[in-house]
Write an enzyme that holds these catalytic residues in place. Structure first.
Site, short mmCIF file in Angstrom:
data_model
loop_
_atom_site.label_atom_id
_atom_site.label_comp_id
_atom_site.label_asym_id
_atom_site.label_seq_id
_atom_site.Cartn_x
_atom_site.Cartn_y
_atom_site.Cartn_z
N GLY A 99 0.83 -1.21 0.00
CA GLY A 99 0.00 0.00 0.00
C GLY A 99 0.86 1.25 0.00
O GLY A 99 2.03 1.22 0.39
N TYR A 142 -6.64 7.73 -0.07
CA TYR A 142 -6.24 6.59 0.76
C TYR A 142 -7.45 6.00 1.49
O TYR A 142 -7.67 4.78 1.51
CB TYR A 142 -5.19 7.07 1.76
CG TYR A 142 -4.59 6.01 2.64
CD1 TYR A 142 -3.63 5.12 2.15
CD2 TYR A 142 -4.95 5.91 3.98
CE1 TYR A 142 -3.06 4.16 2.98
CE2 TYR A 142 -4.38 4.96 4.81
CZ TYR A 142 -3.44 4.08 4.31
OH TYR A 142 -2.88 3.14 5.13
N LYS A 150 -9.05 2.23 1.15
CA LYS A 150 -9.09 1.30 2.29
C LYS A 150 -10.53 0.91 2.64
O LYS A 150 -10.79 -0.20 3.10
CB LYS A 150 -8.38 1.93 3.49
CG LYS A 150 -6.87 2.13 3.27
CD LYS A 150 -6.17 0.81 2.99
CE LYS A 150 -4.66 0.94 2.93
NZ LYS A 150 -3.98 -0.35 2.66
P1 NAP Z 1 5.57 0.70 4.15
O1 NAP Z 1 6.60 0.53 5.21
O2 NAP Z 1 5.56 1.94 3.32
O3 NAP Z 1 5.63 -0.59 3.20
C1 NAP Z 1 4.74 -0.71 2.10
C2 NAP Z 1 5.12 -1.94 1.32
O4 NAP Z 1 4.25 -2.02 0.17
C3 NAP Z 1 6.55 -1.86 0.80
O5 NAP Z 1 7.17 -3.12 0.92
C4 NAP Z 1 6.35 -1.50 -0.65
O6 NAP Z 1 7.37 -1.94 -1.52
C5 NAP Z 1 5.06 -2.22 -0.99
N1 NAP Z 1 4.46 -1.68 -2.19
C6 NAP Z 1 4.03 -0.41 -2.41
N2 NAP Z 1 3.57 -0.28 -3.66
C7 NAP Z 1 3.71 -1.50 -4.25
C8 NAP Z 1 3.41 -2.02 -5.54
N3 NAP Z 1 2.88 -1.23 -6.50
N4 NAP Z 1 3.67 -3.31 -5.82
C9 NAP Z 1 4.22 -4.11 -4.86
N5 NAP Z 1 4.55 -3.69 -3.62
C10 NAP Z 1 4.29 -2.40 -3.34
O7 NAP Z 1 4.11 0.63 4.74
P2 NAP Z 1 3.51 -0.09 6.04
O8 NAP Z 1 3.33 0.95 7.06
O9 NAP Z 1 4.25 -1.34 6.36
O10 NAP Z 1 2.06 -0.44 5.46
C11 NAP Z 1 1.68 -1.73 5.03
C12 NAP Z 1 0.17 -1.73 4.80
O11 NAP Z 1 -0.48 -1.37 6.01
C13 NAP Z 1 -0.29 -0.72 3.74
O12 NAP Z 1 -1.35 -1.24 3.00
C14 NAP Z 1 -0.76 0.46 4.60
O13 NAP Z 1 -1.71 1.24 3.92
C15 NAP Z 1 -1.34 -0.27 5.79
N6 NAP Z 1 -1.42 0.53 7.00
C16 NAP Z 1 -0.31 1.09 7.56
C17 NAP Z 1 -0.45 1.84 8.72
C18 NAP Z 1 0.72 2.48 9.41
O14 NAP Z 1 0.47 3.25 10.37
N7 NAP Z 1 1.94 2.25 9.04
C19 NAP Z 1 -1.71 2.01 9.30
C20 NAP Z 1 -2.81 1.43 8.70
C21 NAP Z 1 -2.64 0.68 7.57
P3 NAP Z 1 8.47 -0.88 -2.10
O15 NAP Z 1 9.46 -0.75 -1.02
O16 NAP Z 1 9.02 -1.54 -3.31
O17 NAP Z 1 7.73 0.39 -2.39
#
Ligand code: NAP
Length: 240
Positions: free
Chosen positions: A83, A146, A150
């Site tokens: 994401g 976003y 979601k």
């Molecule tokens: P993150 O650290 O930014 O990691 C996102 C991951 O998604 C990265 O490995 C990234 O790979 C991959 N990704 C993005 N675009 C992609 C694509 N087009 N194809 C394949 N892989 C792709 O984010 P995170 O915080 O771990 O978030 C993970 C999920 O949880 C997301 O869906 C986010 O919306 C959700 N979320 C996060 C939070 C939070 O507070 N962190 C809260 C609620 C929900 P690259 O490195 O190659 O870009």
């Protein structure tokens, strides 16, 4: 009775090089499952099969599934985690920023779920977990794109539940609040502290706290849970 779940299972987590996806992949590896990821860059955790695939690209997703299936067998557990954010106020948000977020977060999840469902239907079992966000139901200034992406995952999981629930397949949504990852580290300090004030737990989640819930929803014990939205948000979104 559904078919018994064979261990170890073939698990696919999208975006497992960093953050929440990484913690999820590590938990499944520790449990002895065969774990693969679609990733674009970065170092993967030990024991995870990496397939370079962008979830915006249907052909890459299909080729990626073929590679995972050849190595680990048909995918029984799919976690759609990849994401992105492209924040901005509504009036100034470009079509590109809206569409890009929808394409990765919502359509990207659709692409992997559609492909995974074919083998799950054949197996007559499967676990689909979609990583949404508290923002999907709560809303957030500057996150029209976003939040829409979601919220869409909730309708997706519930429709999959109605369509495939009779075939031993569950589809659930995990809705994290604020989790300590690169995504939230990018927030300005004043915004981080105002979020902390709003969270009853008064802290962000660790990635592993989200991963634990995903692992439970993928387990045999969660076989009668489907179409649920499970918050992991320290109480931030309660009531939604
Ligand atoms: P993150 O650290 O930014 O990691 C996102 C991951 O998604 C990265 O490995 C990234 O790979 C991959 N990704 C993005 N675009 C992609 C694509 N087009 N194809 C394949 N892989 C792709 O984010 P995170 O915080 O771990 O978030 C993970 C999920 O949880 C997301 O869906 C986010 O919306 C959700 N979320 C996060 C939070 C939070 O507070 N962190 C809260 C609620 C929900 P690259 O490195 O190659 O870009």
């Amino acid at each position: 009775m559904p078919a018994p779940v064979s261990e170890p299972r073939s698990v696919l987590v999208t975006g497992a090089a960093r953050g929440i996806g990484r913690a999820i992949a590590e938990r499944f590896v520790a449990a002895g499952d065969r774990v693969a990821t679609f990733y674009r860059s970065g170092e993967l955790p030990d024991g995870v099969l990496g397939v370079v695939a962008d979830v915006r690209d249907t052909a890459a997703v299909d080729a990626g599934f073929a590679a995972v299936e050849a190595a680990h067998g048909p995918v029984e557990v799919l976690v759609a985690n990849a994401g992105i954010t492209r924040d901005g106020l509504l009036m100034r948000m470009s079509d590109e920023d809206f569409e890009e977020v929808l394409d990765v977060n919502l359509v990207g999840s659709f692409r992997v779920v559609r492909r995974a469902s074919t083998s799950m239907i054949r197996l007559r079992r499967g676990r689909i977990v979609l990583i949404s966000s508290v923002v999907g139901l709560y809303g957030q200034t500057g996150q029209v794109n976003y939040a829409a992406s979601k919220a869409g995952l909730v309708g997706m999981a519930r429709s999959i539940t109605r369509e495939l629930g009779g075939r031993g397949i569950t589809a659930n949504v995990v809705a994290p609040g604020f989790v300590d990852t690169d995504m939230t580290r990018a927030l300005p300090e004043d915004l981080r502290s105002s979020y902390l004030d709003a969270i009853p737990a008064r802290r962000f989640a660790t990635p592993d706290e989200v991963a634990a819930v995903v692992q439970f929803l993928a387990s045999a014990d969660a076989g009668y849970i489907s179409g649920a939205v499970v918050p992991v948000d320290g109480g931030l979104g309660m009531g939604h």
